[in-house]
Design a protein around this motif. Sequence first.
Motif, PDB file in Angstrom:
ATOM      1  N   UNK A  36       0.847  -1.187   0.000  1.00 43.12           N
ATOM      2  CA  UNK A  36       0.000   0.000   0.000  1.00 43.12           C
ATOM      3  C   UNK A  36       0.884   1.239   0.000  1.00 43.12           C
ATOM      4  N   UNK A  37       0.705   2.098  -1.008  1.00 43.45           N
ATOM      5  CA  UNK A  37       1.506   3.314  -1.105  1.00 43.45           C
ATOM      6  C   UNK A  37       0.693   4.556  -0.753  1.00 43.45           C
ATOM      7  N   UNK A  38      -0.644   4.423  -0.749  1.00 43.90           N
ATOM      8  CA  UNK A  38      -1.487   5.550  -0.364  1.00 43.90           C
ATOM      9  C   UNK A  38      -2.870   5.049  -0.005  1.00 43.90           C
ATOM     10  N   UNK A  39      -3.497   5.753   0.935  1.00 47.85           N
ATOM     11  CA  UNK A  39      -4.882   5.498   1.298  1.00 47.85           C
ATOM     12  C   UNK A  39      -5.510   6.854   1.607  1.00 47.85           C
ATOM     13  N   UNK A  40      -6.699   7.098   1.059  1.00 47.47           N
ATOM     14  CA  UNK A  40      -7.331   8.389   1.281  1.00 47.47           C
ATOM     15  C   UNK A  40      -8.764   8.419   0.813  1.00 47.47           C
ATOM     16  N   UNK A  41      -9.296   9.627   0.668  1.00 48.70           N
ATOM     17  CA  UNK A  41     -10.679   9.847   0.264  1.00 48.70           C
ATOM     18  C   UNK A  41     -10.702  10.718  -0.981  1.00 48.70           C
ATOM     19  N   UNK A  42     -11.615  10.391  -1.899  1.00 51.15           N
ATOM     20  CA  UNK A  42     -11.743  11.179  -3.122  1.00 51.15           C
ATOM     21  C   UNK A  42     -12.478  12.477  -2.837  1.00 51.15           C
ATOM     22  N   UNK A  43     -12.184  13.530  -3.550  1.00 53.07           N
ATOM     23  CA  UNK A  43     -11.139  13.671  -4.560  1.00 53.07           C
ATOM     24  C   UNK A  43      -9.807  14.040  -3.913  1.00 53.07           C
ATOM     25  N   UNK A  44      -8.712  13.592  -4.514  1.00 53.41           N
ATOM     26  CA  UNK A  44      -7.367  13.960  -4.062  1.00 53.41           C
ATOM     27  C   UNK A  44      -6.351  13.675  -5.164  1.00 53.41           C
ATOM     28  N   UNK A  45      -5.190  14.268  -5.036  1.00 54.09           N
ATOM     29  CA  UNK A  45      -4.101  14.062  -5.991  1.00 54.09           C
ATOM     30  C   UNK A  45      -2.944  13.394  -5.264  1.00 54.09           C
ATOM     31  N   UNK A  46      -2.399  12.346  -5.886  1.00 51.31           N
ATOM     32  CA  UNK A  46      -1.315  11.564  -5.277  1.00 51.31           C
ATOM     33  C   UNK A  46      -0.151  11.478  -6.267  1.00 51.31           C
TER      34      UNK A  46
END
Length: 169
Positions: free
Chosen positions: A50-60
């Motif tokens: 896992x390199x990222x976990x979050x909530x939309x909308x977002x920029x990674x």
Amino acid sequence: MALRLPLALAATLLLSNSCATIVSKSRYPVAFSSEPPGATFTVKDIDDREVFSGTTPTVVPLRSGAGYFEKQSYTITFSKPGFDSKTMTIDADFNGWYVGNLVFGGFIGLLIVDPLTGAMYRINDTQVQATLVTSGQGMAPTTEGGLQIVSLQDVPLNLRDKLEPIATK
């Protein structure tokens, strides 16, 4: 005096070590969104880390390389209560700027720098949107009497046999 500029340019080109690293990049900003918004999502790399976990909308920012001469691939899983989860993939592609190493004589860039940094690859899918389907409903919610257009892949398998083609002239 008139000879200095061409010599300086030639020396710069010959000493260029990594065309793709200089002209391009090895991390790309990817915008994640969903319909409906507010879905949680996880991004896992080619090694299932896992390199990222979050909530939309977002920029990674995502890396295009996975190691020496290895392009990266990501698996993204979107979820939201009341909706079926959706999984998508993003794959890195060959970066055309990498070929510049051949033209400008950058063998260090060709064999070491660009393959190690991942700059020999690029991520083209810089906008990823998932349309989540209501659990058990088969379609995302719409307003009363509204029309919704969805991709065939978003229609659950158990409802696909109920689809009918639209006649065209």
